[in-house]
Design a protein around this motif. Structure first.
Motif, PDB file in Angstrom:
ATOM      1  N   THR A  22       0.749  -1.177  -0.122  1.00 37.78           N
ATOM      2  CA  THR A  22       0.147  -0.108  -0.114  1.00 37.78           C
ATOM      3  C   THR A  22       0.922   1.142   0.130  1.00 37.78           C
ATOM      4  O   THR A  22       1.931   1.145   0.929  1.00 37.78           O
ATOM      5  CB  THR A  22      -0.789   0.089   1.315  1.00 37.78           C
ATOM      6  N   ILE A  23       0.541   2.089  -0.826  1.00 38.17           N
ATOM      7  CA  ILE A  23       1.115   3.699  -1.073  1.00 38.17           C
ATOM      8  C   ILE A  23       0.124   4.563  -0.363  1.00 38.17           C
ATOM      9  O   ILE A  23      -0.995   4.644  -0.611  1.00 38.17           O
ATOM     10  CB  ILE A  23       1.130   3.593  -2.550  1.00 38.17           C
ATOM     11  N   TYR A  24       0.687   5.427   0.504  1.00 40.25           N
ATOM     12  CA  TYR A  24       0.112   6.570   0.989  1.00 40.25           C
ATOM     13  C   TYR A  24       1.025   7.950   0.673  1.00 40.25           C
ATOM     14  O   TYR A  24       1.918   8.135   0.692  1.00 40.25           O
ATOM     15  CB  TYR A  24       0.018   6.558   2.493  1.00 40.25           C
ATOM     16  N   LEU A  25       0.064   8.869   0.109  1.00 41.68           N
ATOM     17  CA  LEU A  25       0.456  10.057  -0.300  1.00 41.68           C
ATOM     18  C   LEU A  25       0.067  11.075   0.579  1.00 41.68           C
ATOM     19  O   LEU A  25      -1.255  11.073   1.084  1.00 41.68           O
ATOM     20  CB  LEU A  25       0.069  10.422  -1.726  1.00 41.68           C
ATOM     21  N   ALA A  26       1.063  11.966   0.846  1.00 40.51           N
ATOM     22  CA  ALA A  26       0.691  13.256   1.758  1.00 40.51           C
ATOM     23  C   ALA A  26      -0.443  14.124   0.883  1.00 40.51           C
ATOM     24  O   ALA A  26      -0.493  13.984  -0.115  1.00 40.51           O
ATOM     25  CB  ALA A  26       1.890  14.083   1.929  1.00 40.51           C
ATOM     26  N   GLY A  27      -1.086  14.866   1.432  1.00 40.40           N
ATOM     27  CA  GLY A  27      -2.172  15.722   0.861  1.00 40.40           C
ATOM     28  C   GLY A  27      -1.261  16.497  -0.070  1.00 40.40           C
ATOM     29  O   GLY A  27      -0.324  17.090   0.058  1.00 40.40           O
ATOM     30  N   GLN A  28      -1.883  16.384  -1.438  1.00 42.27           N
ATOM     31  CA  GLN A  28      -1.390  17.541  -2.612  1.00 42.27           C
ATOM     32  C   GLN A  28      -2.183  18.607  -2.859  1.00 42.27           C
ATOM     33  O   GLN A  28      -3.257  18.556  -2.992  1.00 42.27           O
ATOM     34  CB  GLN A  28      -1.300  16.482  -3.825  1.00 42.27           C
ATOM     35  N   VAL A  29      -1.626  19.658  -3.022  1.00 42.36           N
ATOM     36  CA  VAL A  29      -2.121  21.112  -3.100  1.00 42.36           C
ATOM     37  C   VAL A  29      -1.642  21.684  -4.527  1.00 42.36           C
ATOM     38  O   VAL A  29      -0.672  21.299  -4.967  1.00 42.36           O
ATOM     39  CB  VAL A  29      -1.945  21.934  -2.086  1.00 42.36           C
ATOM     40  N   GLY A  30      -2.445  22.568  -4.956  1.00 44.94           N
ATOM     41  CA  GLY A  30      -1.960  23.200  -6.345  1.00 44.94           C
ATOM     42  C   GLY A  30      -0.983  24.457  -5.904  1.00 44.94           C
ATOM     43  O   GLY A  30      -0.681  24.909  -4.823  1.00 44.94           O
TER      44      GLY A  30
END
Length: 116
Positions: A22-30
């Motif tokens: 499983t891969i978890y990404l941090a929150g991505q913002v623009g």
């Protein structure tokens, strides 16, 4: 016991955490100052790049949580999302309104994916 691997780790967070398959990404913002369409495109490009780093792609998405600063941007965000998401590989998804880290952010994506 499954190994945990962290990528782009800072004092506060890691951009990618791998645990087992499983891969978890941090929150991505623009980018601050852009409209919600541009910020959504930027977020999705970041997601593509981060998943590629660990050998995955958007067809491996399991769950995506999307936070909008204003739900009136729902249709605009979805127009970009719908063009990006892989047909037949849509993840479980939730979208809600939240006060984001700064008023300059209009959308944030939180992603969980499976390794390829």
């Amino acid at each position: 016991m499954s190994q945990i691997t962290r990528h782009h780790t800072g004092a506060r967070m890691s951009q990618i955490v791998e645990h087992g398959d499983t891969i978890y990404l941090a929150g991505q913002v623009g980018n601050p100052g852009e409209d919600v369409n541009a910020q959504t495109q930027t977020c999705l490009a970041k997601i593509d790049a981060l998943l590629a780093e660990v050998g995955a792609d958007k067809t491996r998405l399991l769950q995506v949580t999307i936070w909008l600063a204003d739900m009136s941007d729902f249709a605009a965000m979805n127009s970009v999302w719908d063009a990006w998401v892989a047909a037949g590989h849509t993840p479980a998804r939730a979208c809600g309104e939240a006060k984001l880290a700064t008023p300059d952010y209009l959308v944030e994506f939180l992603v969980t994916a499976a390794k390829a």
